[in-house]
Write a protein that holds these residues in place. Structure first.
Motif, short mmCIF file in Angstrom:
data_model
loop_
_atom_site.label_atom_id
_atom_site.label_comp_id
_atom_site.label_asym_id
_atom_site.label_seq_id
_atom_site.Cartn_x
_atom_site.Cartn_y
_atom_site.Cartn_z
N GLY A 77 0.83 -1.21 0.00
CA GLY A 77 0.00 0.00 0.00
C GLY A 77 0.86 1.25 0.00
N ALA A 78 1.89 1.26 0.83
CA ALA A 78 2.75 2.44 0.92
C ALA A 78 3.51 2.67 -0.38
CB ALA A 78 3.72 2.28 2.09
N VAL A 79 3.93 1.58 -1.03
CA VAL A 79 4.62 1.71 -2.31
C VAL A 79 3.68 2.35 -3.33
CG1 VAL A 79 5.57 0.41 -4.25
CG2 VAL A 79 6.18 -0.23 -1.92
N VAL A 80 2.46 1.84 -3.36
CA VAL A 80 1.49 2.36 -4.33
C VAL A 80 1.15 3.81 -4.05
CG1 VAL A 80 -0.89 2.12 -5.12
CG2 VAL A 80 0.53 0.10 -4.85
N ARG A 81 1.22 4.20 -2.77
CA ARG A 81 0.94 5.59 -2.40
C ARG A 81 2.06 6.53 -2.81
NH1 ARG A 81 -0.52 4.00 3.46
NH2 ARG A 81 -1.77 2.33 2.56
N GLY A 82 3.19 5.96 -3.24
CA GLY A 82 4.28 6.81 -3.71
C GLY A 82 5.23 7.23 -2.60
N ARG A 106 -0.20 -4.53 -23.67
CA ARG A 106 -0.01 -5.33 -24.89
C ARG A 106 0.71 -6.62 -24.58
NH1 ARG A 106 -2.85 -4.41 -27.84
NH2 ARG A 106 -3.54 -2.39 -28.58
N ASN A 107 0.10 -7.73 -24.90
CA ASN A 107 0.73 -9.06 -24.82
C ASN A 107 1.47 -9.28 -23.50
OD1 ASN A 107 1.31 -7.87 -27.89
ND2 ASN A 107 0.17 -9.79 -27.76
N LEU A 108 0.80 -8.98 -22.44
CA LEU A 108 1.44 -9.10 -21.12
C LEU A 108 1.56 -10.57 -20.70
CD1 LEU A 108 2.40 -7.44 -18.59
CD2 LEU A 108 0.11 -7.82 -17.70
N HIS A 109 2.76 -10.94 -20.30
CA HIS A 109 2.98 -12.28 -19.75
C HIS A 109 3.61 -12.12 -18.37
CE1 HIS A 109 2.41 -14.80 -23.43
NE2 HIS A 109 2.56 -13.61 -23.99
N VAL A 110 3.03 -12.77 -17.37
CA VAL A 110 3.65 -12.78 -16.04
C VAL A 110 4.01 -14.21 -15.72
CG1 VAL A 110 3.28 -12.38 -13.59
CG2 VAL A 110 2.35 -10.77 -15.25
N VAL A 111 5.28 -14.43 -15.33
CA VAL A 111 5.73 -15.79 -15.06
C VAL A 111 6.33 -15.89 -13.67
CG1 VAL A 111 6.23 -16.33 -17.47
CG2 VAL A 111 8.01 -15.33 -16.02
N GLY A 155 -5.64 -14.66 -12.61
CA GLY A 155 -4.62 -13.72 -13.09
C GLY A 155 -5.10 -12.29 -13.14
N LYS A 156 -6.33 -12.03 -12.66
CA LYS A 156 -6.85 -10.66 -12.76
C LYS A 156 -6.10 -9.71 -11.82
CE LYS A 156 -10.80 -11.70 -9.73
NZ LYS A 156 -10.12 -12.73 -8.97
N SER A 157 -5.83 -10.17 -10.60
CA SER A 157 -5.10 -9.31 -9.67
C SER A 157 -3.65 -9.15 -10.09
CB SER A 157 -5.14 -9.88 -8.26
OG SER A 157 -6.43 -9.71 -7.72
N LEU A 158 -3.07 -10.22 -10.62
CA LEU A 158 -1.67 -10.14 -11.06
C LEU A 158 -1.53 -9.13 -12.19
CD1 LEU A 158 -0.42 -13.82 -10.92
CD2 LEU A 158 0.06 -11.94 -9.36
N THR A 159 -2.51 -9.08 -13.07
CA THR A 159 -2.47 -8.10 -14.15
C THR A 159 -2.41 -6.69 -13.57
OG1 THR A 159 -3.78 -9.61 -15.50
CG2 THR A 159 -3.67 -7.32 -16.23
N CYS A 160 -3.25 -6.43 -12.56
CA CYS A 160 -3.26 -5.11 -11.93
C CYS A 160 -1.94 -4.83 -11.23
CB CYS A 160 -4.37 -5.02 -10.90
SG CYS A 160 -5.95 -5.05 -11.65
N ARG A 161 -1.43 -5.85 -10.55
CA ARG A 161 -0.17 -5.65 -9.84
C ARG A 161 0.98 -5.44 -10.81
NH1 ARG A 161 0.19 -7.08 -4.21
NH2 ARG A 161 -1.93 -7.03 -3.46
N ALA A 162 0.89 -6.06 -11.98
CA ALA A 162 1.92 -5.83 -12.98
C ALA A 162 1.87 -4.37 -13.45
CB ALA A 162 1.73 -6.77 -14.16
N ILE A 163 0.66 -3.83 -13.59
CA ILE A 163 0.51 -2.43 -14.01
C ILE A 163 1.13 -1.52 -12.95
CG2 ILE A 163 -1.15 -0.58 -14.47
CD1 ILE A 163 -3.05 -2.80 -15.50
N VAL A 193 3.92 -3.93 -8.57
CA VAL A 193 4.03 -4.47 -7.21
C VAL A 193 3.70 -5.97 -7.24
CG1 VAL A 193 3.67 -2.37 -5.89
CG2 VAL A 193 1.69 -3.63 -6.71
N LEU A 194 4.29 -6.68 -8.18
CA LEU A 194 4.07 -8.13 -8.25
C LEU A 194 4.67 -8.79 -7.02
CD1 LEU A 194 4.84 -8.88 -12.00
CD2 LEU A 194 2.67 -9.26 -10.84
N PRO A 195 4.04 -9.88 -6.54
CA PRO A 195 4.61 -10.59 -5.39
C PRO A 195 6.03 -11.06 -5.73
CG PRO A 195 2.43 -11.41 -5.93
CD PRO A 195 2.80 -10.48 -7.01
N PRO A 196 6.87 -11.25 -4.71
CA PRO A 196 8.24 -11.67 -4.97
C PRO A 196 8.28 -12.97 -5.76
CG PRO A 196 7.78 -11.53 -2.61
CD PRO A 196 6.59 -11.04 -3.30
#
Lengths: 343, 563
Positions: A243-248, B34-39, B69-77, B80-83
């Protein structure tokens, strides 16, 4: 702005203002401090009772020593009565603890000097060693833990973890010998024994104290580093970091304002547990370095059978340990109000 | 009406006319993936070839079950993808910036200011140790160079803007003192503090009460209009998305299976999966028909009269009367904190009654102590199914051991009959017998929930108390479990009390409905009657808040003239 389309009170609660919330938080903090005290006081009395009973079960009788070999049984009995040793143990304890609370730790059976005076002479030396050890331990422990936690999984983290595992398996006296070997015998930078009061010569004081303090601190460094690393790794994976990262917010701010605060719990708890180790370790270290500290006083007095002085040093140790634990506990409550709420 | 057959070509035809007036395409897309792939680090693809565009001011919904994969798509944008997860290929353009190759300093200029997000489980996205007001001020000062007092004033104003009347109080509260809905409002205030252009709401209303969910959705929609926000709304619930979004993407197993304007996707789904999502919704939306009702003219199996109960001095349940006939399903609805779970736990004897009576088959079961209570529990007449199937199964016991544990406790020693009971229970819930030797963590959510129900069934109960048995399940599994429960009531005559915050499920399964509000039953009656024409204002509010597929709402004016 009159944009609220529907009143939709988020929660139909009675009117709450900022003031009531502040009052509520203040009360919760007071309760927490009160609760900490409420645990500390009984612990103090139980610990001092055990200390006192140690003297009783030791079976040592000062009267015979004072009266001399040729004394009649009546003289011995009179001396015992003077010292209050003919009273039931409960009264003896109450009498003793009453004195302790007024700062009177009794007089040495050996030379008649008040125990508090003996202890006060020696206390600065022990506090110097334990205090510097604590400082070194906290600074390096937190520093290494911080680096390892932030770089977790990396090479630096593995190096620090390895160092901590290695070092915590070494007893302080082994570390002390190695340090003496290097810094006193080979390099000749630091003295291998003796003590200089801070007031007389601050540099000399530091030189005298540094090897024993570092030897004692090694264990604290290792344990603090490991606990803080684990705490940080856990805290860094929490959602509020995302959350903090996303907040900038900047990385530095996230780490020092948000993560460190929530990650420091286990490290602080371990720190509180380490304080008795430091004070206990001082006995061994003072013996090695031939320093006239409180640990040495306790050891010498125990060998001489000087019960009031031994009891006095124990009471002072108990006070120091309980004070440190209380500080850590209150600090934890201030840093992490959510944790406070659960207890 | 012809264009309704296929979404995209029809779109083109309609927009051609507009292009004459505006030579350039309608608007430069604000976000273009465009053509996003998360692995994963092991090379497993979690998001495959996802592409979409979102115009400034547009609203896009992404729908799919957990793991799609809907949340991962958002996190990729948001980067903040999980480690361990990485964007393997593809580009993400935001305005004229390529987000996939951006350094930390440039990210800091974007996050919070142009791009912001709110997530599921809002409480966990706030630092638990710092009052929320200070966190809001911190976000404001990180993005808008404001002084302390100015930032504080702005924070209070934002809190009022997201619907807090007592902004002053909320400002000083810690996250753990806020309810889920309140925490989400605070996070929304933080997210919009710098006037971002794109807001991503990732399951932002999941696990909130329906009424609270409706309020939060309403707030997001209002802010979107006021501040010209571009919105991406991610949800597993098609109905939530369809209420707000103009465009929708349906994802499954990391890939897009359906995309287009919401109406055309709902009206003319391209993939079987989307159709199943819509159909599932249709089966248990409120508007749908309820299974044939059983007449309630039998002697009650379970009777609760004038029940008061609570924790300590706090009364949670006040003067509750309930009756349950054999084979009847009673739906219990109400928001969080209304006392649904407490009521079930009181019937079960986990919470002592303050006053009132509970009768099972004519015998008092309230106030039972030690021996008789243990006897009742071992008899298995009354069984309870907890909300979270994973946490209500011993992680170290196989499914078979969990299911038969009650039989062993009852003193049955005959291996063959126990094995038979196990087989029957598993068969009744439609669980493959081969799964019996597995541990709970090796089962899917739906299978676990069936295992929990099988455990209850093995003891041949007469009354089942079900606490949100379907809320952790996706639409497909939910339907299976609902059908299973309905079947148990009709074939085995097992009476059930069914708690759910999903009114669609309740409507689909219950014979009668009781509405609980602040510990009191404010309305009760046949399910169709209560849900169709509620008399109590609270019930009306609850029903109005339930999300519905907007395709059904807009069925009549569904003539696609021009988007």
């Amino acid at each position: 702005m009159t944009t609220i389309s529907e009143p939709a009170p988020p929660q139909a609660a009675p009117i709450v203002t900022g003031r009531t919330i502040r009052l509520r938080h203040g009360k919760a903090l007071l309760r927490h401090v009160g609760g900490t005290l409420g645990i500390t006081l009984p612990v103090f009395f139980i610990a001092t009772l055990i200390t006192f009973l140690l003297g009783v079960v030791s079976g040592l009788d000062p009267a015979a020593g004072i009266a001399g070999d040729a004394a009649s049984p009546e003289t011995v009995a009179r001396i015992r009565a003077d010292l209050g040793l003919d009273q039931p143990v409960v009264f003896q304890y109450l009498h003793w603890i009453g004195g302790v609370l007024r700062g009177d730790l009794g007089t040495s059976w050996f030379n008649g000097v008040p125990a508090s005076e003996l202890i006060l002479q020696r206390l600065p030396i022990s506090l110097s060693i334990a205090g510097v050890a604590l400082l070194v331990g906290v600074v390096f422990g937190l520093g290494l833990g911080l680096v390892a936690g932030v770089r977790h999984g990396g090479r630096l983290d593995r190096a620090i973890t390895l160092f901590a595992a290695l070092v915590s398996s070494l007893p302080p006296f082994v570390v002390a010998f190695v340090l003496i070997l290097i810094f006193s015998l080979w390099l000749g930078w630091l003295p291998s024994s003796g003590y200089v009061p801070f007031a007389d010569d601050p540099i000399g004081w530091l030189a005298a104290v540094s090897i024993p303090a570092v030897a004692l601190s090694v264990d604290v460094v290792a344990d603090l580093a490991r606990q803080l690393r684990t705490g940080l790794v856990v805290a860094l994976s929490e959602n509020y970091v995302t959350g903090a990262v996303v907040r900038g917010l900047s990385r530095r701010r996230i780490l020092f304002v948000h993560v460190l605060r929530n990650a420091s719990g286990p490290a602080l708890t371990v720190l509180a547990l380490k304080v008795p180790m430091l004070i206990g370790g001082a006995v061994v270290t003072e013996a090695i370095f031939n320093m006239p500290g409180m640990g040495k006083l306790a050891a010498d007095s125990a060998l001489r059978g000087d019960v009031p002085v031994v009891q006095g040093t124990l009471v002072v140790s108990i006070l120091l340990i309980l004070a440190c634990n209380m500080c850590v506990n209150v600090l934890l409550g201030v840093l992490q109000p959510a944790a406070r709420r659960r207890s | 009406m012809t264009q309704a057959h296929s979404g995209l070509p029809a779109d083109n035809v309609v927009t051609l006319g507009i292009r004459h007036r505006r030579p350039e395409p309608p608007a430069e897309p604000l976000l273009s993936v465009r053509n996003l792939h998360v692995v994963t680090a092991q090379g497993r693809e979690l998001v495959r070839d996802v592409s979409f565009e979102l115009a400034a001011g547009g609203t896009l919904g992404i729908v799919g079950e957990s793991g799609s994969g809907k949340s991962l798509t958002c996190r990729a944008i948001l980067d903040v993808l999980p480690p361990g997860l990485n964007v393997a290929s593809g580009s993400i353009r935001f305005g004229d910036v390529d987000l996939s190759r951006l350094d930390a300093a440039s990210w800091k200029d974007l996050r919070g200011k142009a791009l912001s997000a709110v997530f599921q489980d809002p409480g966990s996205y706030l630092n638990p140790s710092i009052p929320v007001g200070r966190q809001l001020v911190e976000a404001i000062r990180a993005t808008l160079r404001l002084g302390r007092t100015a930032a504080r004033d702005r924070a209070l104003e934002l809190l009022r803007q997201v619907g807090f009347e007592d902004a002053d109080a909320v400002y000083r509260q810690y996250p753990f003192e806020l309810s889920g809905g309140m925490a989400q409002r605070v996070l929304i205030a933080i997210a919009i503090c710098a006037g971002p252009r794109l807001l991503i709401a990732d399951e932002a209303t999941t696990a909130l009460d329906v009424t609270v969910q409706a309020e939060v959705l309403d707030l997001i929609d209002r802010l979107r209009r006021e501040q010209a926000l571009t919105l991406i709304l991610v949800s597993h619930d098609l109905a939530v998305v369809s209420q707000i979004c103009e465009h929708v993407i349906v994802m499954r197993d990391g890939a897009i299976v359906d995309a287009g304007p919401t109406r055309s996707v709902l009206g003319n789904p391209q993939s079987a999966y989307t159709r199943s999502l819509i159909e599932d919704h249709a089966v248990h939306t409120i508007d749908s028909a309820r299974p044939a009702s059983v007449s309630g003219k039998r002697t009650p199996l379970l009777a609760v009269k004038g029940l008061h109960a609570g924790y300590g001095i706090r009364t949670v349940i006040e003067d509750v009367d309930l009756e349950l006939a054999p084979g009847e399903i009673l739906g219990l609805i109400g928001e969080t904190g209304s006392g649904k779970t407490t009521l079930l736990r009181t019937i079960l004897g986990l919470i002592p009654t303050a006053s009132g009576t509970i009768e099972l088959d004519g015998a008092r079961i309230d106030g039972l102590k030690a021996g008789p209570l243990r006897e009742l529990r071992r008899s298995g007449t009354l069984q309870y199914v907890f909300q979270d199937p994973l946490r209500s199964l011993d992680p170290d016991l196989t499914i078979a051991a969990s299911v038969t544990e009650g039989l062993h406790l009852r003193g049955e020693t005959d291996g063959a009959s126990i094995a038979q009971a196990l087989g029957e229970a598993l068969q009744a819930v439609g669980l493959d017998a081969a799964l019996a030797s597995r541990l709970p963590r090796h089962l899917s959510g739906g299978q676990r929930q069936r295992a929990v129900i099988a455990r209850a069934l093995a003891l041949a109960p007469r009354v089942l108390l079900l606490d949100e048995p379907v809320s952790a399940l996706d639409a497909v599994n939910r339907l299976h479990v609902l059908k299973l429960l309905r079947g148990l009531a009709q074939e085995k005559g097992i009476a059930q009390v069914f708690i759910s915050h999903d009114l669609g499920s309740v409507a689909g399964i219950a014979d009668r409905v009781a509405v609980l509000y602040r510990g009191r039953i404010v309305e009760t009656g046949p399910a169709d009657q209560v849900l169709a024409s509620p008399s109590h204002p609270y019930t009306r509010r609850l029903l109005a808040a339930a999300p519905r597929l907007s395709a059904q709402r807009s069925e009549a004016p569904a003539v696609f003239t021009a988007h």
